[in-house]
Structure formats: structure tokens, C-alpha cells
Design a protein around this motif. Structure first.
Motif, PDB file in Angstrom:
ATOM      1  N   LEU A 104       0.803  -1.111   0.073  1.00  0.00           N
ATOM      2  CA  LEU A 104       0.044  -0.108   0.076  1.00  0.00           C
ATOM      3  C   LEU A 104       0.918   1.259  -0.130  1.00  0.00           C
ATOM      4  O   LEU A 104       0.688   2.114  -0.794  1.00  0.00           O
ATOM      5  CB  LEU A 104      -1.044  -0.004   1.215  1.00  0.00           C
ATOM      6  CG  LEU A 104      -1.671   1.377   1.639  1.00  0.00           C
ATOM      7  CD1 LEU A 104      -2.598   1.550   0.308  1.00  0.00           C
ATOM      8  CD2 LEU A 104      -2.342   1.196   2.942  1.00  0.00           C
ATOM      9  N   THR A 146       2.565   1.598  -3.392  1.00  0.00           N
ATOM     10  CA  THR A 146       1.733   1.984  -4.395  1.00  0.00           C
ATOM     11  C   THR A 146       1.288   3.361  -4.490  1.00  0.00           C
ATOM     12  O   THR A 146       1.538   4.270  -5.552  1.00  0.00           O
ATOM     13  CB  THR A 146       0.566   0.979  -4.324  1.00  0.00           C
ATOM     14  OG1 THR A 146       0.780  -0.255  -4.487  1.00  0.00           O
ATOM     15  CG2 THR A 146      -0.470   1.595  -5.472  1.00  0.00           C
ATOM     16  N   GLU A 147       1.235   3.825  -3.149  1.00  0.00           N
ATOM     17  CA  GLU A 147       0.734   5.490  -3.023  1.00  0.00           C
ATOM     18  C   GLU A 147       1.921   6.269  -3.333  1.00  0.00           C
ATOM     19  O   GLU A 147       1.663   7.237  -3.989  1.00  0.00           O
ATOM     20  CB  GLU A 147       0.009   5.689  -1.702  1.00  0.00           C
ATOM     21  CG  GLU A 147      -1.191   5.138  -1.483  1.00  0.00           C
ATOM     22  CD  GLU A 147      -1.887   5.398  -0.183  1.00  0.00           C
ATOM     23  OE1 GLU A 147      -1.003   6.151   0.689  1.00  0.00           O
ATOM     24  OE2 GLU A 147      -3.029   5.134   0.032  1.00  0.00           O
ATOM     25  N   VAL A 200      -6.143   0.681  -4.929  1.00  0.00           N
ATOM     26  CA  VAL A 200      -5.970   0.996  -3.618  1.00  0.00           C
ATOM     27  C   VAL A 200      -7.327   2.014  -3.169  1.00  0.00           C
ATOM     28  O   VAL A 200      -7.919   1.810  -2.223  1.00  0.00           O
ATOM     29  CB  VAL A 200      -4.821   1.850  -3.306  1.00  0.00           C
ATOM     30  CG1 VAL A 200      -4.973   2.472  -2.075  1.00  0.00           C
ATOM     31  CG2 VAL A 200      -3.711   0.720  -3.476  1.00  0.00           C
TER      32      VAL A 200
END
Length: 149
Positions: free
Chosen positions: A72, A75-76, A99
Motif C-alpha cells: 500500500l 503503491t501510493e 487502492v
């Protein structure tokens, strides 16, 4: 090309057509860069503590949290950088879209906040959907290297 050939409605003020045409790609670039940078900002705290969201992701049913939490964060944070510069724009936007779709579920259903709680996540999801489908434009690294995913 005439307006009829493009299947676009005629402008009420036709003299603005040139302005809209000149600003179209720049507006898209600004949206992509802003989206990427805001995603980086959102992921910055997570990248500093990649296991910090383990409990939260496990509460959503994503086990083990020690796997999903760093994913997570990456990804961000890194996805946001890729979107902002326009490199691997489609896969980065697609990952971010997934997400954010989970956050729609989290806020709307798990937290029982309904549409009011999920509306920002819905907007984010749709913006990332746009770039997952559209890719980057000529103001991107993808364009400079002459390849898109």
C-alpha cells in the motif's frame, strides 16, 4: 476537421474554441501531475513506516498485513511519483485506482460513512481510472521515450 466531423457539440461562443484546444493537453498534464503529487503526499507517511497500516489492512481482510501494508505504501508513494512524471502511467494509475477503490469500500461500508464519507475516494478512483485508460500525454516521460504500457 469540422466540428461535425469530430462529433462534438458546437460551442456557444465559437471564438473560445482555439483557447480550449490550446489548453486541453496542458489541463490534462496539470491534473496528472497534481494527482501524482497528492498521491505521493498521501503515501509519504506510510513509506516512512511501511508496516504502520498492517492492522488497518488486516481489519479489511487483507492478510498478512506485513505484506499488504508496505505494498500500500509503495503503491501510493512510488506510484504517485510515476504518475506525476508520466512513466508507466497506466499500470501506476491502475494500481492506485485499486487502492482507492478499497478506500471507497472502507469509508462507505466498513466505517458506515455512506456516500459522504466515500465521495473523495470515489473522485480519486475515477481520476486514476481516467489515467489508467488514457495513459499520459505528450508531456510525460512515456512520450519522451516513445513507449507506453
Amino acid at each position: 476537421m469540422t466540428e461535425l466531423a469530430t462529433n462534438r457539440p458546437r460551442l456557444i461562443i465559437p471564438s473560445l474554441g482555439g483557447l480550449y484546444s490550446r489548453l486541453s493537453e496542458s489541463a490534462e498534464t496539470i491534473l496528472r501531475v497534481a494527482t501524482g503529487l497528492l498521491l505521493v503526499t498521501h503515501g509519504y507517511g506510510k513509506i516512512l513506516n511501511p508496516f504502520g497500516a498492517s492492522g488497518m489492512v488486516e481489519s479489511l481482510g487483507f492478510y498478512p498485513g506485513a505484506f499488504w501494508s508496505p505494498l500500500l505504501a509503495a503503491t501510493e508513494f512510488f506510484g504517485g511519483i510515476l504518475i506525476a512524471i508520466g512513466l508507466f502511467t497506466r499500470p501506476a494509475a491502475f494500481a492506485g485506482m485499486i487502492v482507492l477503490a478499497v478506500t471507497v469500500y472502507f469509508h462507505g461500508i466498513v466505517q458506515a460513512e455512506g456516500l459522504g464519507g466515500a465521495e473523495k475516494s470515489i473522485l480519486w478512483t475515477l481520476i486514476l481510472f481516467f489515467f489508467a485508460v488514457r495513459g499520459a500525454n505528450s508531456h510525460s516521460v512515456d512520450a519522451k521515450i516513445g513507449r507506453q504500457f
